[in-house]
Scaffold this active site. Structure first.
Site, PDB file in Angstrom:
ATOM      1  CG  HIS A 109     -22.306 -10.972 -40.837  1.00  0.00           C
ATOM      2  ND1 HIS A 109     -23.142 -10.509 -41.825  1.00  0.00           N
ATOM      3  CD2 HIS A 109     -22.714 -10.358 -39.701  1.00  0.00           C
ATOM      4  CE1 HIS A 109     -24.032  -9.673 -41.298  1.00  0.00           C
ATOM      5  NE2 HIS A 109     -23.796  -9.566 -40.013  1.00  0.00           N
ATOM      6  CG  HIS A 120     -25.341 -11.655 -35.926  1.00  0.00           C
ATOM      7  ND1 HIS A 120     -26.671 -11.293 -36.018  1.00  0.00           N
ATOM      8  CD2 HIS A 120     -24.682 -10.796 -36.750  1.00  0.00           C
ATOM      9  CE1 HIS A 120     -26.802 -10.284 -36.862  1.00  0.00           C
ATOM     10  NE2 HIS A 120     -25.609  -9.950 -37.308  1.00  0.00           N
ATOM     11  CD  GLU A 121     -20.959  -9.825 -35.848  1.00  0.00           C
ATOM     12  OE1 GLU A 121     -20.653  -9.602 -37.036  1.00  0.00           O
ATOM     13  OE2 GLU A 121     -21.883  -9.209 -35.276  1.00  0.00           O
ATOM     14  CB  CYS A 151     -27.738  -7.114 -38.661  1.00  0.00           C
ATOM     15  SG  CYS A 151     -26.258  -7.274 -39.664  1.00  0.00           S
TER      16      CYS A 151
END
Ligand code: ZN
Length: 194
Positions: free
Chosen positions: A137, A133-134, A91
């Site tokens: 976030h 993953h995003e 990341c």
């Protein structure tokens, strides 16, 4: 644009939905794409560059010459998940840290495109992993929050180093204090989220 590192509080906070797609937002997206390619990332969430908005960009190839893989997802929702795959992730907000993370193998994700239309994607493996993953976030969840205890222990020293760096930066005035960050977030919410 600067990419914020762990443990910046903007990374730990759920982002606010985007309410208007205006020139400012389009400019922000262009800057995010530029930043993603500059730092050789394959995805970038708006809060990683200090904008706590439900928005991320990705290109699974990380190659600026392959814009056909480029995607902008505004207010994304993961509608379906299937299967589990383990693979290594890194990341941009955790420089030098890599670890195995469990992710759904397939996802269906719905979001608003930069032209305001609704877009739906069915992705598997790599693009599915990047999008999860995003998406995390935007919920204030970082990939280290998904690690199993043993993997977490392995990277603990590096995480501590990032924390010390961050605290030093705040002390030296290189990074805004948490209080200043909260003010900045409130300003942004007025501009993009009405
Ligand atoms: Zn990330």
């Amino acid at each position: 644009m600067e990419v914020l590192s762990y443990p910046n509080p903007v990374l730990m906070r759920k982002c606010t939905p985007v309410a208007v797609i205006n020139q400012r937002l389009r400019d922000l997206v262009s800057e995010m794409l530029r930043t993603m390619y500059e730092f050789r990332g394959v995805g970038l969430a708006a809060n990683q560059v200090g904008y706590p908005l439900q928005l991320f960009v990705m290109n699974e190839t990380g190659d600026i010459e392959k814009p056909e893989y480029e995607h902008v997802l505004i207010n994304p929702i993961i509608k379906k998940r299937k299967g589990i795959l383990v693979d290594e992730e890194g990341c941009l907000s955790f420089p030098g840290i890599y670890a195995d993370v469990n992710r759904s193998e397939f996802i269906e994700i719905e979001s608003i495109a930069i032209d305001g239309s609704i877009q739906r994607f069915k992705w598997k493996e790599r693009p599915a992993r990047i999008a999860q993953h995003e998406y995390d976030h935007l919920q204030g969840i970082c990939f280290v929050d998904r690690l199993q205890e043993l993997n977490l222990q392995e990277i603990n020293t590096k995480l501590e180093e990032l924390k010390i760096n961050y605290e030093n930066n705040v002390k030296q005035g290189l990074m805004p204090s948490d209080e200043e960050t909260q003010k900045f977030i409130a300003e942004l919410e007025k501009q993009f989220c009405e």
